[in-house]
Design an enzyme around this catalytic site. Structure first.
Site, PDB file in Angstrom:
ATOM      1  CG  HIS A 139     -21.792   3.745  20.841  1.00 45.49           C
ATOM      2  ND1 HIS A 139     -21.494   4.809  21.159  1.00 45.49           N
ATOM      3  CD2 HIS A 139     -21.915   4.008  19.439  1.00 45.49           C
ATOM      4  CE1 HIS A 139     -21.301   5.713  20.242  1.00 45.49           C
ATOM      5  NE2 HIS A 139     -21.751   5.415  19.397  1.00 45.49           N
ATOM      6  CB  SER A 177     -14.235 -20.310  38.863  1.00 44.42           C
ATOM      7  OG  SER A 177     -15.025 -20.046  40.200  1.00 44.42           O
TER       8      SER A 177
END
Length: 483
Positions: A158, A288
């Protein structure tokens, strides 16, 4: 370069030239000509005659072979504008180059003889290239898993910290997904059969007419064509087309590979966020446009992006297969021209990216250790409790104390932003009768990885290396990504 019309990114940015050639016009139409030669040769060898004279001669076959590769596309395109039929346009163009054989090209066949058989041939060849790349991905993953088979790392369920595993064991999980895909691919490839030449509704009526009702002779046509085209057999029954379920089977194999790659790429992206593992980042690469420091997992993101396309695209052949009416409809044609090639081109790009990423995957052991040691005290509590019981403690009382101290340590980490001090809290509690030094001895991560290392070794030895040995002629690829 055409800048005034749409060009598929699959060709411009993602797929290799080798896969692009398989789905090129040259490959398609040269295969058509090979099929026409195979049909004519078969008819000649089976003694097709009229009033005792052969209908097809070796001279005609030689003429067809002489022009097998030099396709006069201009003639075919001009003819298609007139007759609106691609197969008959190419029959006409071939006949212009082969005047002696013009009258026997495509004899007894329907359009699907060249169209469908070519589709099968192309898909089989494309599956072969996919297999080659998939096997090389398995090899790179095997080397990575072997290198890091014993390096403890925090496992997640999880995406919450769970009992430790090893970096190599996690790679073995990725490898197993791809291995299952290889099994599916081999099964699909082994089941690829040609349509053969069965006529308009699949009954071979036209060939029965050509050979004057001779059932035994007509029965030999398909096996002979299959052998000439490098296949073991043809489908025993069909309508005008081969079953579109074949396309569904192939697309599902490609979808499975895409899903496996997607799962691996997601894990790598999450690990790169944690700074534990990083995909290759080239010296001049820009992460970026705004944030110069960034190192985005661009390749893994692209894998996921293309994989989603392939998984959705796999619905196309399934719906097409379900929607075929009786012996044939033509609502499959436009869809097949797009969905099958694009699935292959996308998977080709995916596997090149996987090969590139795994080959250059960077592991940061110190970061991995830091994250693991920050959580390990919680995971060691069962061992600590058992050791304390051996020294006279009460198991139920100690369990409750550990629960309370774990919650306190958790609050310190999450609320106060402090280091995990669970070991200090346990050492300060006289119920445990253990010093901090005693407790720290339990902090060897390898004590908590179970059989992860041994599982990797066994998987590589019993499953992966035999597959790599069996396919060793396919190994040795290095993937170059276009952008």
């Amino acid at each position: 370069m055409d800048t005034d019309r749409y060009i598929s990114p699959l060709s411009e940015r993602y797929a290799s030239r080798e896969m692009q050639y398989i789905f090129s016009q040259d490959m398609k139409f040269k295969t058509w000509r090979k099929l026409w030669i195979a049909l004519a040769e078969t008819e000649m060898e089976l003694g097709l005659s009229q009033k005792g004279k052969p209908v097809i001669t070796k001279e005609q076959i030689d003429e067809l072979k002489a022009h097998e590769g030099d396709i006069n596309y201009d003639v075919a395109k001009a003819r298609e504008k007139e007759v609106r039929h691609d197969v008959m346009s190419h029959v006409y163009a071939y006949g212009q180059q082969c005047p002696k054989a013009a009258g026997i090209i495509h004899l007894g066949a329907t359009s699907c003889y060249v169209g469908d058989n070519t589709d099968i041939i192309i898909m089989a060849r494309a599956l072969g290239l996919v297999k080659k790349k998939l096997v090389n991905v398995l090899k790179e993953l095997a080397e990575f898993a072997d290198t890091y088979k014993a390096l403890p790392t925090l496992a997640f369920t999880h995406f919450q910290p769970a009992q430790p595993t090893t970096v190599g064991k996690r790679a073995a999980l990725w490898m197993q997904e791809f291995y299952l895909d290889l099994e599916d691919l081999d099964y699909a490839l082994s089941g690829m059969k040609l349509l053969g030449s069965k006529g308009t509704t699949g009954t071979q009526a036209s060939f029965l007419e050509l050979f004057n009702g001779d059932q035994e002779t007509v029965d030999r046509i398909d096996p002979m064509i299959a052998e000439k085209m490098g296949f073991k057999e043809c489908f025993p029954v069909s309508g005008q087309t081969y079953s579109r379920k074949v396309d569904t089977r192939v697309a599902n194999v490609l979808s499975g590979i895409a899903a496996s790659a997607h799962k691996m790429s997601n894990d790598i992206r999450l690990l790169q966020h944690l700074k534990e593992v990083e995909e290759p980042f080239e010296k001049s690469q820009i992460g970026s446009s705004a944030m110069a420091y960034k190192r985005n997992p661009m390749r893994s993101e692209r894998i996921a992006s293309l994989a989603r396309y392939v998984m959705v695209d796999a619905l196309n052949p399934a719906i097409t297969s379900a929607a075929q009416w009786f012996e044939r409809t033509l609502d499959d044609s436009a869809n097949k021209r797009i969905s099958i090639p694009e699935a292959f081109l996308a998977v080709d790009g995916i596997l090149d990216l996987c090969l590139n990423v795994v080959d250059g995957l960077v592991v940061y052991p110190k970061v991995i250790e830091k994250h693991l040691m920050g959580e390990l005290p919680f995971m060691a509590t069962e061992n600590i409790m058992m050791d304390a019981v051996k020294m006279g403690g009460n198991r139920q009382e100690l369990h409750e104390k550990i629960r309370e101290l774990s919650m306190e340590a958790g609050r310190n980490v999450k609320v106060e932003g402090k280091e995990n001090n669970l070991l200090s809290l346990i050492a300060a509690d006289p119920a445990f009768n253990m010093s901090l030094a005693d407790l720290e001895k339990t902090m060897d991560p390898s004590r908590y990885t179970g059989r992860a290392k041994e599982q990797v070794e066994s998987f590589l030895e019993k499953v992966i290396r035999p597959v790599l040995e069996e396919n060793k002629e396919l190994l040795g690829m290095k993937a170059e990504i276009l952008v």
